[in-house]
Design a protein around this motif. Structure first.
Motif, PDB file in Angstrom:
ATOM      1  N   LEU A  18       2.861  17.628  46.232  1.00  0.00           N
ATOM      2  CA  LEU A  18       2.793  18.160  44.873  1.00  0.00           C
ATOM      3  C   LEU A  18       2.085  19.502  44.759  1.00  0.00           C
ATOM      4  O   LEU A  18       2.038  20.083  43.669  1.00  0.00           O
ATOM      5  CB  LEU A  18       2.066  17.144  43.975  1.00  0.00           C
ATOM      6  CG  LEU A  18       2.678  15.751  43.883  1.00  0.00           C
ATOM      7  CD1 LEU A  18       1.709  14.790  43.180  1.00  0.00           C
ATOM      8  CD2 LEU A  18       4.011  15.783  43.162  1.00  0.00           C
ATOM      9  N   LYS A  21       3.684  22.506  43.043  1.00  0.00           N
ATOM     10  CA  LYS A  21       3.887  22.391  41.600  1.00  0.00           C
ATOM     11  C   LYS A  21       2.575  22.316  40.818  1.00  0.00           C
ATOM     12  O   LYS A  21       2.460  22.874  39.726  1.00  0.00           O
ATOM     13  CB  LYS A  21       4.706  21.133  41.302  1.00  0.00           C
ATOM     14  CG  LYS A  21       6.114  21.159  41.856  1.00  0.00           C
ATOM     15  CD  LYS A  21       6.988  22.144  41.115  1.00  0.00           C
ATOM     16  CE  LYS A  21       8.443  22.049  41.571  1.00  0.00           C
ATOM     17  NZ  LYS A  21       9.320  22.995  40.835  1.00  0.00           N
ATOM     18  N   VAL A  85       6.452  18.479  37.309  1.00  0.00           N
ATOM     19  CA  VAL A  85       6.978  17.597  38.358  1.00  0.00           C
ATOM     20  C   VAL A  85       7.937  16.593  37.735  1.00  0.00           C
ATOM     21  O   VAL A  85       7.637  15.983  36.705  1.00  0.00           O
ATOM     22  CB  VAL A  85       5.833  16.853  39.075  1.00  0.00           C
ATOM     23  CG1 VAL A  85       6.384  15.967  40.194  1.00  0.00           C
ATOM     24  CG2 VAL A  85       4.817  17.837  39.639  1.00  0.00           C
ATOM     25  N   ARG A  89      10.280  13.093  41.728  1.00  0.00           N
ATOM     26  CA  ARG A  89       9.308  13.655  42.661  1.00  0.00           C
ATOM     27  C   ARG A  89       7.954  12.968  42.522  1.00  0.00           C
ATOM     28  O   ARG A  89       7.272  12.707  43.513  1.00  0.00           O
ATOM     29  CB  ARG A  89       9.173  15.158  42.457  1.00  0.00           C
ATOM     30  CG  ARG A  89       8.290  15.839  43.504  1.00  0.00           C
ATOM     31  CD  ARG A  89       8.505  17.317  43.525  1.00  0.00           C
ATOM     32  NE  ARG A  89       7.724  17.970  44.563  1.00  0.00           N
ATOM     33  CZ  ARG A  89       7.881  19.240  44.932  1.00  0.00           C
ATOM     34  NH1 ARG A  89       8.818  19.986  44.350  1.00  0.00           N
ATOM     35  NH2 ARG A  89       7.130  19.761  45.888  1.00  0.00           N
ATOM     36  N   TRP A  90       7.568  12.673  41.295  1.00  0.00           N
ATOM     37  CA  TRP A  90       6.319  11.947  41.084  1.00  0.00           C
ATOM     38  C   TRP A  90       6.388  10.582  41.782  1.00  0.00           C
ATOM     39  O   TRP A  90       5.437  10.162  42.449  1.00  0.00           O
ATOM     40  CB  TRP A  90       6.073  11.728  39.589  1.00  0.00           C
ATOM     41  CG  TRP A  90       5.177  12.747  38.933  1.00  0.00           C
ATOM     42  CD1 TRP A  90       5.490  13.574  37.908  1.00  0.00           C
ATOM     43  CD2 TRP A  90       3.808  13.022  39.253  1.00  0.00           C
ATOM     44  NE1 TRP A  90       4.420  14.362  37.561  1.00  0.00           N
ATOM     45  CE2 TRP A  90       3.361  14.037  38.377  1.00  0.00           C
ATOM     46  CE3 TRP A  90       2.931  12.520  40.207  1.00  0.00           C
ATOM     47  CZ2 TRP A  90       2.075  14.550  38.410  1.00  0.00           C
ATOM     48  CZ3 TRP A  90       1.634  13.036  40.242  1.00  0.00           C
ATOM     49  CH2 TRP A  90       1.216  14.030  39.362  1.00  0.00           C
TER      50      TRP A  90
END
Length: 342
Positions: A18, A21, A85, A89-90
């Motif tokens: 992450l 982002k 995000v 993706r999370w």
């Protein structure tokens, strides 16, 4: 592994997934969800034995983590700062953070129920000690550095490098275990030793000196072997136990739980008319981290006790002997002489 290591690993994995982002916020997310599986220690499962056996169960299950990750992702997306995000993706990132926690735990000897509820088998590679600075320190230093590095590209390069290093160290630990097991079993064969159950695990804070346990019906062997030992230099000592007394208690649920969870690597001791069940995998002879008073003897009869856990931590004052033994096979590691009366 210890909590600091899991925080560092979670932060590093979070940043890898992450960081592009969220920047440094990814470190905090990783730290939080990297700690989450161990919060099961706050749950009382019904007693000391149950808390011992059911730790690293549902919260460390890859199946449960896979199901919960989208839910956690959906909840996080309620916050404005998480919007860059996507839900997918999370979900992937949170599963990666939590699953690497569980998988790292599975490299220790304790036992991690990775496939709960399909099976409660406690998986354990037993190739790394619960605290190993060679694994933890590079991760921790990198995470601290990432908190100050302003260039995302530089941060990602550093992070990938340290994660690769940490994976390489785990691979080394597995190779070292294979090498040690081969050496120990050669030494045991040379002495015509037989056993019921066997396990090896690194000694405290390193992967150069290993301790193994091999059980028999009348006791167990405690074995020390260094990466640098020849088979004839492997240290082997036998300790008698009262395992046969357990036959009278084997129908008790908590006794069965302990037998199953320790995979047969336990010793039964009769001390001051108390029958003590010790997990031989964690600790050293005379100082086993997980020991429980399972019964009391009175006039040759056994009555169930309260299964209280005893506090018997290995003496830190003797830790230097472990490191001396790495290169000196003449060092005798007999910690029993340090036992103090209860």
């Amino acid at each position: 592994m210890d909590s600091i290591t899991q925080v560092a690993l979670g932060s590093a994995v979070g940043y890898a997934a992450l960081g592009s982002k969220l920047g440094r916020k990814a470190l905090l997310v990783g730290a939080a969800f990297g700690t989450l599986p161990d919060l099961d220690v706050l749950i009382d499962f019904g007693g000391a034995v149950e808390n011992f056996v059911f730790h690293r169960s549902f919260s460390h299950s890859l199946l449960i983590q896979l199901m919960l990750s989208p839910l956690f992702a959906w909840l996080l997306l309620r916050f404005q700062w998480s919007k860059p995000v996507s839900l997918m993706r999370w979900s992937v990132a949170l599963f990666a953070i939590m699953s690497t926690h569980a998988l790292l735990d599975a490299f220790t000897v304790y036992g991690t129920q990775l496939l709960w509820p399909l099976t409660d088998y406690p998986f354990g590679v037993s190739s790394i000690f619960i605290i190993d600075p060679a694994y933890s320190v590079p991760l921790l230093c990198a995470v601290i550095a990432l908190a100050f590095i302003k260039s995302p590209a530089t941060g990602q390069r550093l992070n990938i490098a340290v994660l690769t290093l940490s994976c390489g160290y785990l691979a080394w630990s597995v190779a070292a275990k294979w090498y040690i097991d081969d050496k120990i079993k050669a030494a045991m064969t040379a002495q015509n030793m037989t056993y019921l159950a066997y396990e090896s695990t690194p000694s405290a804070f390193n992967t150069l000196l290993w301790r193994a346990v091999a059980t028999t019906p009348s006791g167990h062997y405690e074995i020390y072997a260094s990466i640098f030992d020849n088979p004839e230099e492997v240290s082997i000592a036998f300790y008698p136990t009262e395992n046969t007394l357990l036959d009278k208690l084997s129908n008790e649920r908590r006794v069965r739980l302990l037998q199953q969870f320790t995979k047969g690597l336990y010793g039964i001791y009769l001390e001051n008319n108390q029958l003590i069940f010790s997990d031989l995998r964690m600790g050293v002879e005379g100082f086993y981290v997980f020991s429980f008073v399972i019964a009391k003897q009175s006039q040759q009869t056994l009555e169930f006790a309260d299964f209280k856990q005893l506090e018997r931590r290995p003496p830190l004052s003797r830790a230097s002997k472990l490191f001396e033994r790495i290169t000196d096979p003449s060092i005798k590691l007999n910690f029993q002489s340090d036992i103090q009366p209860d």
